[in-house]
Design a protein around this motif. Structure first.
Motif, PDB file in Angstrom:
ATOM      1  N   ASN A  60     -13.473  -7.326   5.146  1.00 47.38           N
ATOM      2  CA  ASN A  60     -12.746  -7.872   5.996  1.00 47.38           C
ATOM      3  C   ASN A  60     -11.378  -8.104   5.708  1.00 47.38           C
ATOM      4  N   ASN A  61     -10.434  -8.612   6.564  1.00 50.98           N
ATOM      5  CA  ASN A  61      -9.174  -8.383   6.770  1.00 50.98           C
ATOM      6  C   ASN A  61      -8.326  -9.742   5.487  1.00 50.98           C
ATOM      7  N   GLN A  62      -7.789  -9.357   4.925  1.00 51.48           N
ATOM      8  CA  GLN A  62      -6.831 -10.298   4.624  1.00 51.48           C
ATOM      9  C   GLN A  62      -5.483 -11.279   4.806  1.00 51.48           C
ATOM     10  N   THR A  63      -5.159 -12.002   3.923  1.00 55.27           N
ATOM     11  CA  THR A  63      -4.088 -12.487   3.873  1.00 55.27           C
ATOM     12  C   THR A  63      -3.176 -13.405   3.064  1.00 55.27           C
ATOM     13  N   ALA A  64      -1.955 -12.507   2.180  1.00 54.71           N
ATOM     14  CA  ALA A  64      -2.195 -13.153   1.417  1.00 54.71           C
ATOM     15  C   ALA A  64      -0.103 -13.644   1.161  1.00 54.71           C
ATOM     16  N   SER A  65      -0.365 -14.302   0.454  1.00 55.69           N
ATOM     17  CA  SER A  65       1.871 -14.847   0.359  1.00 55.69           C
ATOM     18  C   SER A  65       2.192 -13.936  -0.328  1.00 55.69           C
ATOM     19  N   GLU A  66       3.766 -13.377  -0.468  1.00 51.25           N
ATOM     20  CA  GLU A  66       4.040 -12.554  -1.273  1.00 51.25           C
ATOM     21  C   GLU A  66       4.542 -13.430  -2.043  1.00 51.25           C
TER      22      GLU A  66
ATOM     23  N   SER B 225     -23.951  12.110  -2.185  1.00 48.13           N
ATOM     24  CA  SER B 225     -24.128  13.466  -1.948  1.00 48.13           C
ATOM     25  C   SER B 225     -24.629  13.873  -0.477  1.00 48.13           C
ATOM     26  N   ILE B 226     -24.860  13.155   0.189  1.00 43.70           N
ATOM     27  CA  ILE B 226     -25.578  12.821   1.386  1.00 43.70           C
ATOM     28  C   ILE B 226     -23.671  12.422   2.494  1.00 43.70           C
ATOM     29  N   GLY B 227     -23.013  12.439   2.330  1.00 44.22           N
ATOM     30  CA  GLY B 227     -22.149  11.924   3.108  1.00 44.22           C
ATOM     31  C   GLY B 227     -20.884  10.740   3.127  1.00 44.22           C
ATOM     32  N   GLN B 228     -20.181  10.598   3.529  1.00 42.95           N
ATOM     33  CA  GLN B 228     -18.770   9.050   3.934  1.00 42.95           C
ATOM     34  C   GLN B 228     -19.171   8.686   4.955  1.00 42.95           C
ATOM     35  N   ASP B 229     -18.898   7.793   4.582  1.00 46.21           N
ATOM     36  CA  ASP B 229     -18.325   6.305   5.504  1.00 46.21           C
ATOM     37  C   ASP B 229     -17.237   6.113   5.135  1.00 46.21           C
ATOM     38  N   ASN B 230     -16.441   5.409   6.020  1.00 46.01           N
ATOM     39  CA  ASN B 230     -14.779   5.006   5.812  1.00 46.01           C
ATOM     40  C   ASN B 230     -14.469   3.932   6.978  1.00 46.01           C
ATOM     41  N   GLN B 231     -13.841   2.588   5.878  1.00 44.23           N
ATOM     42  CA  GLN B 231     -13.546   1.948   7.296  1.00 44.23           C
ATOM     43  C   GLN B 231     -11.831   1.235   5.987  1.00 44.23           C
ATOM     44  N   HIS B 232     -10.943   0.613   7.903  1.00 45.69           N
ATOM     45  CA  HIS B 232      -9.979   0.012   7.146  1.00 45.69           C
ATOM     46  C   HIS B 232      -9.664  -1.160   6.855  1.00 45.69           C
ATOM     47  N   MET B 233      -9.043  -2.246   6.352  1.00 44.48           N
ATOM     48  CA  MET B 233      -9.168  -3.482   6.607  1.00 44.48           C
ATOM     49  C   MET B 233      -7.697  -4.074   6.405  1.00 44.48           C
ATOM     50  N   HIS B 234      -6.884  -4.347   6.677  1.00 48.08           N
ATOM     51  CA  HIS B 234      -5.176  -4.452   7.160  1.00 48.08           C
ATOM     52  C   HIS B 234      -5.474  -6.166   5.858  1.00 48.08           C
ATOM     53  N   LEU B 235      -4.085  -5.493   5.244  1.00 52.90           N
ATOM     54  CA  LEU B 235      -3.038  -6.622   4.185  1.00 52.90           C
ATOM     55  C   LEU B 235      -2.490  -7.352   4.840  1.00 52.90           C
ATOM     56  N   GLU B 236      -2.760  -8.205   5.049  1.00 50.14           N
ATOM     57  CA  GLU B 236      -1.792  -9.539   5.479  1.00 50.14           C
ATOM     58  C   GLU B 236      -0.435 -10.410   4.662  1.00 50.14           C
ATOM     59  N   VAL B 237       0.107 -10.003   3.887  1.00 47.26           N
ATOM     60  CA  VAL B 237       1.655 -10.528   3.513  1.00 47.26           C
ATOM     61  C   VAL B 237       2.755 -10.916   4.294  1.00 47.26           C
ATOM     62  N   ARG B 238       2.691 -12.315   3.902  1.00 46.45           N
ATOM     63  CA  ARG B 238       4.099 -13.135   4.492  1.00 46.45           C
ATOM     64  C   ARG B 238       4.705 -13.174   3.924  1.00 46.45           C
ATOM     65  N   TYR B 239       6.097 -13.412   3.516  1.00 46.43           N
ATOM     66  CA  TYR B 239       7.422 -12.829   2.939  1.00 46.43           C
ATOM     67  C   TYR B 239       8.227 -13.575   4.098  1.00 46.43           C
ATOM     68  N   ALA B 240       9.444 -13.525   2.146  1.00 46.84           N
ATOM     69  CA  ALA B 240      10.610 -14.231   3.839  1.00 46.84           C
ATOM     70  C   ALA B 240      11.703 -12.681   3.429  1.00 46.84           C
ATOM     71  N   PRO B 241      12.664 -12.964   4.758  1.00 44.45           N
ATOM     72  CA  PRO B 241      13.288 -11.734   5.109  1.00 44.45           C
ATOM     73  C   PRO B 241      13.544 -11.239   4.232  1.00 44.45           C
ATOM     74  N   LYS B 242      13.679 -10.051   4.239  1.00 43.90           N
ATOM     75  CA  LYS B 242      14.475  -9.029   3.460  1.00 43.90           C
ATOM     76  C   LYS B 242      15.403  -7.941   4.190  1.00 43.90           C
ATOM     77  N   ILE B 243      16.828  -7.906   3.834  1.00 44.86           N
ATOM     78  CA  ILE B 243      17.389  -7.215   5.096  1.00 44.86           C
ATOM     79  C   ILE B 243      18.365  -6.369   3.954  1.00 44.86           C
ATOM     80  N   LEU B 244      18.370  -5.001   5.312  1.00 47.77           N
ATOM     81  CA  LEU B 244      18.372  -3.710   4.481  1.00 47.77           C
ATOM     82  C   LEU B 244      19.036  -3.074   5.556  1.00 47.77           C
ATOM     83  N   GLY B 245      19.452  -1.364   4.545  1.00 45.50           N
ATOM     84  CA  GLY B 245      20.576  -0.948   5.255  1.00 45.50           C
ATOM     85  C   GLY B 245      22.007  -0.767   4.654  1.00 45.50           C
ATOM     86  N   PRO B 246      22.729   0.100   4.872  1.00 43.63           N
ATOM     87  CA  PRO B 246      24.327   0.276   4.497  1.00 43.63           C
ATOM     88  C   PRO B 246      24.817  -1.070   4.638  1.00 43.63           C
TER      89      PRO B 246
END
Length: 840
Positions: free
Chosen positions: A308-314, A384-405
Motif C-alpha cells: 500500500n501507498n504510505q504518507t509521512a512528514s519530513e 526460482s520460478i519467476g518474480q513479481d514486481n509492484q510499485h508503491m508511492h511514498l508521499e513525504v510532506r515537507y516545507a518548501p526548499k529553494i534551489l538554484g543559483p
C-alpha cells in the motif's frame, strides 16, 4: 458223395427230432463303452419258450431301456444292448424250452473303453515362473500310455528336470518360462489294440507387467494455464492396461485429466497447487499388476498480495513500508528505490534504512524521514520460478526548499530571468520581495513574474543601476516557509583570449588560444580573429563559440605564402565585445603543393545511425581547394563509392548506417597540385532502439513476425501523417504530387527557386547507399530558431498574451532532398549581431 451228404442230413434230422439245439450269433462280442450291439439266439427244434438271462442270472424281461429282448419267430430271439457301459459286461445265456426239453447257449460280452480325452483344454495359460500343470485327462481300458511332445520332439523327462509326467498323465513344467510357450501334443496309446489318439494343447505363458516412469518427479508451475504430463511405460504379456490413481481415486479422462490411447500418459490441465502429490501408475494384465509412483511438484510463481501507498512528514521518527507475497518456493523479497537496491539488514551507515523479512513478509523502515525519500518504491518478490514486481508511492510532506543559483548577470536594457526553483509538498505559493515590498509593485513597469508548477521566474529589464541588487523569493505551504536572496549583477564584457601558439602553413595558419580569464558573468557567444600585414588594416572573422566544444584552434585561410602577418583575438558576449589581446606575429611557409590533411570530428545525430563528420580546413598548399573526397566503410566490409563534396563544404552527413557498427571515414582535400593525405576517423553507431529482447521462460510474448508487422503498420501510419502535414503546411509531399498531376493544382514555387540558387542534391545510382547530407556552415546554436527552449536567466518568458519580450534573430536553412541523397547548404559566414540584440 451225394449219398453221404444225404446220410448226414438224415442223421441230423433224426437227432433234432429227438432234442432242441441253441446257437448264439456272434458267439462272442466286444463292445466299446457307449456303443450298442445285438445278438441272435437261433433254436433248432421245437421250442415253446426262448429266454435270455443276464450275467447276474436274472431273466431279462422285455422292454428294459438298456437291454432289449425280442422274439421274431418260433426259432429266433434277439438280445440288444444299448449304449453299453462297463456294467454291461459278462456272460449272457439264451435258454430254449419245450416241455421237459431244454437247451441253452452262452455268449461272453466284453466291454472296453476306447481312448477318450475327458479334459484337454486349449489354450492353457500360466504365469511366468509358476509350476505349470498342463491338463490332459485320458480314460480307456486298459489305461493308456501317455506321451508328451513339444515342437515335434518327445519330451525327455530324464533329460530335463523341469519336466515331469504326473500319475494322472498331466505334464508339469517347473518354473515355466516365456520360451516354454507353444503347442504341446498329448498322445494316448493302447498297445494291445494298437489304438492311438492325441490332442494339441496351446500353452500360453503370461508375463507379469514391468513398469518404468519416464520421470520420477515432474515439476510444474501453478496458475499459468499450463498442463503437466506424467508418463510411464509398461511391458508384459498380454499387453497390460495402464491406469492412474491419485489419493486412491482412479483418474479418468474429463475436464481435468486426459489419458492417451494406451493410458501411458496422463495430462493434468490447468495445474494448481492442490494438484501436487504422488500419482500412481498401475499396469495390469492376467499375470498380475505392478505400480510405480510419480511425484508432481507444483511451484507457484511469486505474487505480491499486499503493498500500500504510505504518507509521512519530513523529520518524522520513521515510516515502515510492508510487502507481502505468496509463492512456492517461498519468495525472497527485496526493495529498490531509484537506482538503489535494499536487501536484508541495515542499508546505511547511519542505520536510518533497515530491511527486515520473515517468511513471506518484508518491511522497509525509513527513520528520520527526509523529503528525498519520497517517490516510487519497487517491491520485488522472486523465487526460482519467476518474480513479481509492484510499485508503491511514498508521499513525504515537507516545507518548501529553494534551489538554484543565487547570482544572475545582465546589463541595462537586457531582460534577465531570476529563477526561484521550489521543491515542496504540498505545492507552495511563491512571492517576490525587494526591500520589503512585494513585486511587482505599482511603480515598477520593468518587472514581470511567470510561474510553472515548480519554478517562479522574475523577469527584470534593468533601466538603471538601481535595478541591480538583492531580490527575495519566499515560498510557503502548510508545512512551513523558506526565503532566499538572489543577486542581480551588472554584466561586463569578457577579457581577451590569450593566443598560445600560431602554426603557419603556406596559405593558412592555425591559432591556438586559451579562453578569457573573465567571461563578464554571461556566456561568450563568439570569438573574433583579426589578422593583417604589418601596418595595414585588420581583416577579421567571427567564429561561433558554440563550436568551441570541439575547436581547440581556429584556422585563418586565404593567406599568402612566405608573408609576415599579425594576428589578435577578442571575445564577444551578450554585453558586447571585449578588448583584443596582444597581437602575435608569424610568417607563412613557402608553397608546398598538395594541401594538408583535414582535421575531422564526428557528431552522432539524434537518429543514432546517422553521423555528422566535420572537417577543419588546414593548409591548402598554396592553391585553392577544388573539392573534398569522402569515402567510408564498415570495418568488415568494402569501401563505399567515393563522394566528391564542394570546396566550401565543412561537413558531410552519413545517414542510414548499420546499427552498432564500427565505421572508418577518410576525407581528402584536393587542389590543382594534388591530393592531401586522408584525414581519418573511426566511430561506432548506436544500438538499434527497436531491438526487442527475448522473452523470459514461462512468460508469454509477441512473435518476431507480429513485431515486424506492428512496426510496418506504425511506420506506414507515420508516413501518411507526415505526408498530410506536408501537404497542408508546406504544399509538398505525395498528396501534393497527386493534386498537381491529376487535379491540375498549381505546385509551389519555392522548390525551383532553391535549385536556381545553386543548391544541388548529390545522388547515387540505384545502390541503396545511405543518404549523404552536406552543409557549408556550422550547426545553428540551440537558440537559433527551431522549437521552444528552456528559459534561462537572460531569456524572456512568454507572457499571458503569447508574445515574448524580445524577438531573437533566427537563421534559416534551405534544403534540397531526394530519395537517394540529402544535401544542405548554408552560407559560410556567420550572422553579425550587436551586443544589444544578444541574450546573455
Amino acid at each position: 458223395m451225394l449219398q453221404i451228404r444225404d446220410l448226414i442230413w438224415g442223421l441230423l434230422f433224426a437227432v433234432c427230432a429227438a432234442a432242441i439245439q441253441v446257437q448264439i450269433t456272434p458267439s462272442q462280442g466286444e463292445i466299446s463303452v457307449g456303443e450298442s450291439k445285438f445278438f441272435l439266439c437261433e433254436v433248432v427244434g421245437d421250442a415253446k419258450d426262448i429266454d435270455w438271462y443276464a450275467p447276474s442270472g436274472e431273466k431279462i424281461l422285455p422292454n428294459r431301456p438298456d437291454i432289449f429282448v425280442s422274439r421274431s419267430d418260433e426259432t429266433m430271439s434277439s438280445l440288444t444292448i444299448y449304449h453299453a457301459t462297463v456294467d454291461s459286461a459278462g456272460i449272457y445265456k439264451c435258454v430254449a424250452k419245450n416241455g421237459d426239453k431244454e437247451a441253452q447257449a452262452t455268449v461272453q460280452v466284453k466291454i472296453f473303453q476306447k481312448i477318450t480325452f475327458e479334459s484337454a483344454p486349449t489354450p492353457q495359460e500360466f504365469n511366468e515362473g509358476d509350476d505349470a500343470d498342463i491338463v490332459c485327462d485320458v480314460v480307456s481300458s486298459p489305461p493308456p500310455t501317455i506321451i508328451w511332445k513339444h515342437r515335434g520332439s518327445r519330451i525327455q523327462v530324464a533329460k530335463d528336470v523341469r519336466y515331469k509326467i504326473m500319475d494322472n498323465g498331466h505334464l508339469q513344467i517347473r518354473g515355466i518360462k516365456k520360451i516354454d510357450e507353444g503347442m504341446y501334443n498329448c498322445e494316448a496309446r493302447i498297445m494291445a489294440r494298437g489304438e492311438i489318439d492325441f490332442r494339441m494343447i496351446k500353452v500360453v505363458v503370461n508375463v507379469l507387467p514391468t513398469i518404468r516412469a519416464r520421470l520420477s518427479e515432474v515439476n510444474a508451475t501453478a496458475d499459468t494455464d499450463r498442463s503437466a504430463l506424467l508418463a510411464c511405460d509398461a511391458d508384459g504379456f498380454p499387453e497390460p492396461t495402464v491406469t492412474w490413481a491419485h489419493n486412491n481415486v482412479v483418474l479418468e479422462t474429463g475436464d481435468k485429466y486426459t489419458l492417451n490411447e494406451d493410458g501411458s500418459e496422463l495430462l493434468i490441465k490447468g495445474v494448481k497447487k492442490v494438484d501436487e502429490g504422488d500419482y500412481t501408475c498401475i499396469a495390469k494384465n492376467k499375470a498380475g499388476e505392478k505400480t510405480e509412483e510419480v511425484s508432481l511438484n507444483v511451484f507457484v510463481k511469486p505474487r505480491i498480495t499486499y503493498l500500500n501507498n504510505q504518507t509521512a512528514s519530513e523529520f518524522a521518527e520513521q515510516v515502515t513500508l510492508t510487502c507481502e507475497a505468496l509463492g512456492d518456493p517461498t519468495p525472497t523479497i527485496s526493495w529498490s528505490f531509484q537506482n538503489r537496491v535494499f536487501t536484508e539488514g541495515e542499508q546505511s551507515l547511519d542505520r536510518n534504512i533497515v530491511v527486515r523479512s520473515h517468511a513471506r513478509v518484508s518491511s522497509l523502515t525509513l527513520k528520520n524521514v527526509l523529503f528525498t525519500y519520497a517517490g516510487q518504491y519497487l517491491c520485488t518478490a522472486s523465487n526460482s520460478i519467476g518474480q513479481d514486481n509492484q510499485h508503491m508511492h511514498l508521499e513525504v510532506r515537507y516545507a518548501p526548499k529553494i534551489l538554484g543559483p543565487v547570482t544572475v548577470y545582465t546589463w541595462e536594457g537586457n531582460a534577465a530571468n531570476i529563477s526561484c526553483e521550489v521543491e515542496a509538498h504540498p505545492g507552495a505559493s511563491v512571492v517576490w520581495f525587494r526591500d520589503g515590498l512585494q513585486l511587482p509593485s505599482a511603480n515598477t513597469t520593468n518587472m514581470k513574474i511567470y510561474s510553472t508548477p515548480t519554478i517562479s521566474y522574475l523577469e527584470i529589464t534593468p533601466d538603471s543601476q538601481n535595478d541591480f541588487g538583492s531580490y527575495n523569493c519566499t515560498a510557503t505551504n502548510v508545512m512551513g516557509s523558506e526565503s532566499k536572496e538572489f543577486l542581480l549583477i551588472q554584466a561586463e564584457v569578457p577579457s581577451s583570449p590569450e593566443i598560445e601558439l600560431v602554426e603557419p602553413f603556406s596559405s593558412t595558419a592555425v591559432v591556438t588560444f586559451e579562453e578569457p580569464d573573465s567571461m563578464g558573468g554571461v556566456p561568450i557567444i563568439k570569438y573574433r580573429v583579426e589578422w593583417r600585414l604589418p601596418g595595414q588594416d585588420w581583416t577579421g572573422k567571427e567564429h561561433d563559440a558554440s563550436d568551441a566544444a570541439y575547436l581547440t584552434a581556429i584556422t585563418i585561410v586565404g593567406l599568402k605564402p612566405e608573408t609576415t602577418y599579425e594576428v589578435k583575438m577578442s571575445a564577444i558576449n551578450g554585453k558586447g565585445e571585449g578588448e583584443s589581446g596582444q597581437a602575435s606575429t608569424f610568417k607563412t611557409e613557402p608553397v608546398q603543393g598538395e594541401p594538408s590533411a583535414p582535421k575531422l570530428q564526428v557528431k552522432v545525430q539524434e537518429r543514432g545511425n546517422t553521423l555528422k563528420v566535420n572537417w577543419i580546413k588546414q593548409d591548402d598548399g598554396g592553391s585553392p581547394i577544388k573539392h573534398y573526397l569522402v569515402r567510408y566503410k564498415a570495418h568488415v566490409s568494402d569501401w563505399k563509392p567515393e563522394m566528391r563534396i564542394p570546396h566550401n563544404s565543412e561537413y558531410v552527413m552519413l545517414s542510414g548506417l548499420d546499427w552498432n557498427t564500427e565505421y572508418e571515414v577518410h576525407v581528402v582535400a584536393e587542389n590543382q597540385q594534388g591530393k592531401s593525405e586522408p584525414g581519418v576517423i573511426s566511430y561506432r553507431t548506436a544500438t538499434d532502439p527497436t531491438t526487442v529482447p527475448d522473452a523470459v521462460e514461462g512468460g508469454s510474448g509477441l512473435g518476431t513476425g507480429a513485431i515486424v508487422g506492428i512496426l510496418i503498420v506504425v511506420f506506414f501510419l507515420l508516413l501518411v501523417g507526415v505526408d498530410v502535414t506536408c501537404y497542408f503546411l508546406n504544399k509538398c509531399g505525395l498528396l501534393m504530387c497527386i493534386a498537381v498531376n491529376f487535379c491540375g493544382k498549381a505546385g509551389p514555387g519555392a522548390k525551383s527557386k532553391d535549385l536556381e540558387e545553386g543548391q544541388a542534391a548529390f545522388t547515387k545510382d540505384e545502390s541503396k547507399e545511405p543518404i549523404v547530407e552536406v552543409r557549408t556552415e556550422e550547426e545553428p546554436t540551440p537558440n537559433q530558431g527551431g522549437g521552444p527552449t528552456e528559459p534561462n536567466e537572460t531569456t524572456p518568458l512568454t507572457g499571458p498574451d503569447g508574445k515574448t519580450a524580445k524577438d531573437g534573430s533566427t537563421k534559416g536553412e534551405t534544403e534540397v532532398k531526394n530519395a537517394a541523397a540529402e544535401v544542405k547548404t548554408v552560407p559560410n559566414e556567420a550572422p553579425q549581431t550587436n551586443g544589444n540584440e544578444s541574450k546573455a
